[in-house]
Structures are given as structure tokens and as C-alpha cells.
Design an enzyme around this catalytic site. Structure first.
Site, mmCIF file in Angstrom:
data_model
loop_
_atom_site.group_PDB
_atom_site.id
_atom_site.type_symbol
_atom_site.label_atom_id
_atom_site.label_comp_id
_atom_site.label_asym_id
_atom_site.label_seq_id
_atom_site.Cartn_x
_atom_site.Cartn_y
_atom_site.Cartn_z
ATOM 1 N N ASP A 115 77.104 37.257 30.977
ATOM 2 C CA ASP A 115 76.854 38.598 31.498
ATOM 3 C C ASP A 115 76.778 38.435 33.006
ATOM 4 O OD1 ASP A 115 76.139 41.117 32.195
ATOM 5 O OD2 ASP A 115 74.272 41.197 31.038
ATOM 6 N N SER A 175 67.507 44.604 34.607
ATOM 7 C CA SER A 175 68.772 44.831 35.302
ATOM 8 C C SER A 175 69.421 46.038 34.639
ATOM 9 C CB SER A 175 69.644 43.572 35.272
ATOM 10 O OG SER A 175 70.598 43.572 34.287
ATOM 11 N N GLU A 179 64.670 35.540 29.539
ATOM 12 C CA GLU A 179 65.214 35.573 28.175
ATOM 13 C C GLU A 179 65.139 34.213 27.485
ATOM 14 O OE1 GLU A 179 69.014 37.597 28.271
ATOM 15 O OE2 GLU A 179 68.028 39.490 28.774
ATOM 16 N N HIS A 212 66.829 38.074 36.196
ATOM 17 C CA HIS A 212 65.956 37.523 35.156
ATOM 18 C C HIS A 212 65.400 36.159 35.535
ATOM 19 C CE1 HIS A 212 68.403 40.121 32.133
ATOM 20 N NE2 HIS A 212 67.542 40.831 32.842
ATOM 21 N N HIS A 267 69.263 42.952 22.777
ATOM 22 C CA HIS A 267 67.860 42.990 23.198
ATOM 23 C C HIS A 267 67.770 43.439 24.660
ATOM 24 C CE1 HIS A 267 67.903 38.736 25.189
ATOM 25 N NE2 HIS A 267 69.040 39.370 25.371
ATOM 26 N N ARG A 268 66.557 43.494 25.209
ATOM 27 C CA ARG A 268 66.328 43.711 26.629
ATOM 28 C C ARG A 268 65.603 42.490 27.185
ATOM 29 N NH1 ARG A 268 68.007 48.799 28.327
ATOM 30 N NH2 ARG A 268 68.272 47.510 30.188
ATOM 31 N N SER A 269 65.580 42.385 28.520
ATOM 32 C CA SER A 269 64.929 41.199 29.091
ATOM 33 C C SER A 269 63.409 41.225 28.875
ATOM 34 C CB SER A 269 65.259 41.073 30.575
ATOM 35 O OG SER A 269 65.060 42.293 31.244
ATOM 36 N N LYS A 300 72.327 49.225 23.263
ATOM 37 C CA LYS A 300 70.879 49.080 23.426
ATOM 38 C C LYS A 300 70.262 50.442 23.163
ATOM 39 C CE LYS A 300 71.201 45.790 27.324
ATOM 40 N NZ LYS A 300 71.404 45.743 28.797
ATOM 41 N N GLU A 321 80.779 40.016 30.245
ATOM 42 C CA GLU A 321 80.131 41.331 30.312
ATOM 43 C C GLU A 321 79.979 41.766 31.770
ATOM 44 O OE1 GLU A 321 76.480 41.356 28.026
ATOM 45 O OE2 GLU A 321 75.597 42.913 29.281
ATOM 46 N N GLN A 358 73.906 36.487 35.803
ATOM 47 C CA GLN A 358 72.685 36.723 35.034
ATOM 48 C C GLN A 358 72.587 35.881 33.758
ATOM 49 O OE1 GLN A 358 71.165 40.905 34.742
ATOM 50 N NE2 GLN A 358 71.526 40.597 32.574
ATOM 51 N N GLU A 359 73.705 35.731 33.049
ATOM 52 C CA GLU A 359 73.623 35.061 31.740
ATOM 53 C C GLU A 359 74.804 34.131 31.514
ATOM 54 O OE1 GLU A 359 72.996 37.770 28.512
ATOM 55 O OE2 GLU A 359 71.732 39.087 29.720
ATOM 56 N N LYS A 411 73.106 39.984 20.413
ATOM 57 C CA LYS A 411 72.778 39.279 21.651
ATOM 58 C C LYS A 411 71.270 39.317 21.823
ATOM 59 C CE LYS A 411 73.152 40.210 26.566
ATOM 60 N NZ LYS A 411 73.826 40.864 27.669
ATOM 61 N N ASP A 425 78.310 47.119 29.724
ATOM 62 C CA ASP A 425 76.868 47.324 29.495
ATOM 63 C C ASP A 425 76.361 48.338 30.522
ATOM 64 O OD1 ASP A 425 74.151 47.233 29.017
ATOM 65 O OD2 ASP A 425 73.840 45.298 29.976
HETATM 66 P P1 PGA Z 1 68.139 43.918 30.938
HETATM 67 O O1 PGA Z 1 69.251 42.783 30.829
HETATM 68 O O2 PGA Z 1 67.482 44.058 29.620
HETATM 69 O O3 PGA Z 1 67.237 43.412 32.016
HETATM 70 O O4 PGA Z 1 68.882 45.175 31.331
HETATM 71 C C1 PGA Z 1 70.080 42.612 29.721
HETATM 72 C C2 PGA Z 1 71.526 42.832 30.063
HETATM 73 O O5 PGA Z 1 71.885 43.132 31.215
HETATM 74 O O6 PGA Z 1 72.366 42.727 29.179
HETATM 75 ZN ZN ZN Z 2 74.109 43.267 30.632
#
Ligand code: PGA
Ligand code: ZN
Length: 403
Positions: free
Chosen positions: A237, A42, A202, A153, A357-359, A329, A278, A161-162, A380, A304
Site C-alpha cells: 500500500d 491515513s 499494524e 503508521h 482492517h484499519r490501522s 472498509k 494499492e 506505508q505497507e 487485509k 483505497d
Molecule cells: P488506515 O490505513 O486504516 O490508517 O487508513 C489502512 C490503509 O491505508 O489501507
Molecule cells: Zn490504504
């Protein structure tokens, strides 16, 4: 003393989604450093681009590293990170790193920093602190632990998403134990309620929801079941760009404009101890972020996709009061020096940094060293039961245990 770069190698490994990932190894001044590069799904539209072959492989990226980058860096001093990164940027020559790929550049950039620390015989965190003087947000980072996955994800889950717990303990070891306890309670709760679930990218669980509150309700009940109400708050998030189109947000089957979406968030904040949010709005809507942050000063709005680890975007968001914290990131921007510039820009604005981190992850724990070196507000890194996520928390625990 200097640490001359002697050799740079590139390999193709696999990430947590079983997709090809890049490993870069640098030898310099008798030291060695490597970096296993993660990959997002994402992604913000202003992120550094990945260089991949049409089939997702990394042949082109590896060739870029061995045929173009390596010859340009041989004999250069690995301790001069900024000069190394300027060379990488000049070689690529595009704003979004599409020619050589942010993945190639960050792989080399971080591996160079690790090789320099190794050549100097100092801990990576010591070397990092000498590269940049970034004021600490906090003694030990909060752990931002994503236990219920959705959005890009997860298939068949929430549009959000989170759904995270955010630990409050000062001691990362105690914080991690709490996170594991809540994760176990969540799995037990889902079994008791006969709610079938799958696993997301994740390491969090995925299950169908009826509206924006379902997953937070389940998560909060897991916190209560674990008896952890005083040890964690909730975070999220929204990754709202992923459910935004034609001026409308489509969240779990319902359509909202910006004001209506804000009202949805407002209700969640009233019902649950939801303290961190987020990307609540589309990545191009700074005014919506600013209005929401002003109306909810007790909530930490985080950028982000809005900020993509870019100093100028963070300065703008900070100046406009759009965020109180920002996701960092390294692969989103493409070099370590630009990552550090983004973190410095954040601290100038009084915006806290959260290393992320990343997904699509690897077993590399570099973000934990960054979180420790600069005392960021958060780390995170996903769910404790996923091994590529747990290694980041374990590395943080090890670093705080040693100091
Ligand atoms: P991504 O997701 O690593 O797929 O971008 C993580 C986030 O959005 O924080
Ligand atoms: Zn994000």
C-alpha cells in the site's frame, strides 16, 4: 417474522493504539449484536468523518447514539437493514456524516445486522448473503499481510506505508501458517543483520530505509529464508497521497513527478514479485492510476483513498480502467448498506473486493465474516503477531473450517 429493536447501548473501549473506540450493542427480537468500531490514520479525504470530543473521547458520539439514534430505531425491524440505514443517513443529513460521525453510524448499522442474524438464529454470513447478492471473486480470500510498516503508521521508517506478503494458498489455515513462517524469518533476518527495528501500528516492523526498494529487498529475502517463494507474492500500500504535495511525491528523501514515480514502481516490479499495488498515486489522480494499470496489466492496482468504499467512485475508477481491485472498509462509508452497494458496484465493473482492517483496530472480526460471506479476493488485516489482527485471520479460518 420480524426482529423488533428493543435496546441500543454505546460504550467507550480502547483500540490497538490505546485511543478511545466505540462499542455499540443492539438487542432485537430476543437476539443481540455488537460492533467494536476501528479507526484509520491515513484516511482518504472523501471518507466519512469520525465524531470525537476535542480530547479524542467519544462522549458526543455515545450521546448521539443513545439520545438520537436509539429513539428513532426503537420498535423497527432489524432485518430491514436498508430501511435502518436510510433512517441513519436521514438522521445525520450530511454527505460526509460529520454531524453524527461515521463511527456512530457504522457501529449501529453493523450491530443491527448482527442482532438480526442472532434473532433469526442463522450464521451472520447467511444473513449477509441474503442482504446482498455479490458474485464471488475467489473461493477463499488471499491474505494481505503487512509485515513492514511505514508512512503514517510508523515513525522513522519507509515513506511507503505497507510492504505485504500476499498468500496464494486456497486453504486459509495453510496460508496463515505461511504468513507466520515468513514473519518469523523476517524477525530473524533483522536480528542477524543487526538492523534495529520498532513495531508499527499494524504489527509490522519499522526500520530506516535508504530508498523505495530497501524494505521490499528485506521482505523478499525473508520470503526466501522461509522457503516460501512459491506460496506468496508481494503486495504494497503506497498510500501515495500521504507523500504527495504541490504536484510532487517525496519518497524516502527523493522527489518525483508522476512519470518518475511510475518508473520507480516499474523497477520494483522488475526486481521483485510485486503483484498488488494499492494507491500508487494521489487520490485525485484517476488518470495516473489508469495509465499505470494499462501499462502493467499483470499488476493488480488497488483503490483505497481513491475510492473510499463509495459506489460512485468505484464505478468511475472501474469504467476508466484505473483499478482491478478495491479496498472495502465499512467505517470508511458509514453504513452496511452503502458498503454492500460499493461491493456490488465493484463486481458490476469486474473489480475485485478486498476486505480491510484499519490501522487503529479492535478485537472485532466482522471483516472476516464479510470476506467469507461474499468470497472476496482478499482479507487485509496486518501482521499475524498482533492479536487484534490475528483474530481476523483466525475467524476466517474458523469459518472455512465449518463449511
Ligand atoms: P488506515 O490505513 O486504516 O490508517 O487508513 C489502512 C490503509 O491505508 O489501507
Ligand atoms: Zn490504504
Amino acid at each position: 417474522m420480524s426482529a423488533c429493536i428493543e435496546n441500543i447501548e454505546a460504550f467507550q473501549i480502547e483500540d490497538s493504539r490505546k485511543r478511545p473506540a466505540l462499542r455499540v450493542v443492539v438487542h432485537a427480537g430476543g437476539g443481540e449484536g455488537s460492533f467494536d468500531v476501528p479507526s484509520g490514520a491515513s484516511t482518504g479525504s472523501r471518507e466519512a468523518r469520525e465524531l470525537r470530543d476535542p480530547d479524542g473521547g467519544l462522549t458526543k458520539a455515545m450521546r448521539c447514539i443513545t439520545e438520537e439514534i436509539a429513539p428513532a430505531l426503537f420498535g423497527r425491524d432489524a432485518e430491514k437493514q436498508r430501511l435502518i440505514d436510510e433512517t441513519l443517513l436521514a438522521l445525520d443529513g450530511t454527505p460526509l456524516k460529520e454531524r453524527m460521525g461515521g463511527n456512530s453510524l457504522i457501529g449501529v448499522s453493523v450491530a443491527v445486522a448482527r442482532a438480526a442474524a442472532s434473532a433469526r438464529g442463522v450464521p451472520l454470513s447467511t444473513h449477509l448473503r441474503e442482504l446482498a447478492d455479490i458474485p464471488r471473486s475467489r473461493h477463499a480470500p488471499h491474505l494481505f499481510v503487512n509485515l513492514i510498516n511505514g508512512g503514517k503508521h510508523a515513525e522513522g521508517g519507509s515513506s511507503i506505508q505497507e510492504h505485504q506478503i500476499v498468500t496464494l494458498d486456497e486453504d486459509p489455515r495453510a496460508a496463515f501458517v505461511t504468513a507466520e513462517k515468513v514473519e518469523r524469518a523476517l524477525h530473524e533476518l533483522l536480528a542477524e543483520e543487526q538492523r534495529p527495528f520498532t513495531m508499527g501500528d499494524e504489527g509490522g516492523v519499522v526500520f530506516p530505509v535508504t530508498d523505495a526498494s530497501t524494505a521490499f529487498e528485506v521482505l523478499f529475502r525473508a520470503v526466501q529464508k522461509a522457503g516460501a517463494e512459491k506460496e506468496v507474492v508481494l503486495g504494497s500500500d503506497m498510500a501515495a497521497s500521504s507523500f504527495f504535495g504541490n504536484g510532487t511525491y517525496t519518497l524516502s528523501g527523493s522527489s518525483y513527478d508522476t512519470a518518475q514515480l511510475s518508473e520507480q514502481y516499474h523497477q520494483l516490479i522488475q526486481r521483485y514479485p510485486l503483484t498488488f499495488i494499492e494507491d500508487p498515486f494521489d487520490e485525485n489522480d484517476v488518470p495516473a492510476f489508469a495509465a499505470f494499470q494499462a501499462a502493467h496489466p499483470g499488476v493488480v492496482v488497488i483503490g483505497d483513498d481513491l475510492t473510499t468504499t463509495t459506489a460512485a467512485a468505484i464505478t468511475e475508477a472501474g469504467t476508466k480502467g484505473a483499478i482491478q481491485a478495491v479496498i472495502i472498509k465499512p467505517n470508511q462509508i458509514g453504513t452496511l448498506s452503502e458498503t454492500l452497494a460499493a461491493m456490488q458496484a465493484a463486481r458490476v465493473e469486474g473489480v475485485h473486493c478486498i476486505m480491510s482492517h484499519r490501522s487503529g483496530e479492535t478485537m472485532d472480526a466482522f471483516i472476516a465474516d464479510m470476506a467469507y460471506a461474499y468470497g472476496t479476493l482478499g482479507l487485509k488485516a496486518g501482521a499475524p503477531s498482533a492479536r487484534e489482527r490475528a483474530v481476523k485471520y483466525q475467524r476466517l479460518i474458523e469459518l472455512y473450517g465449518n463449511h
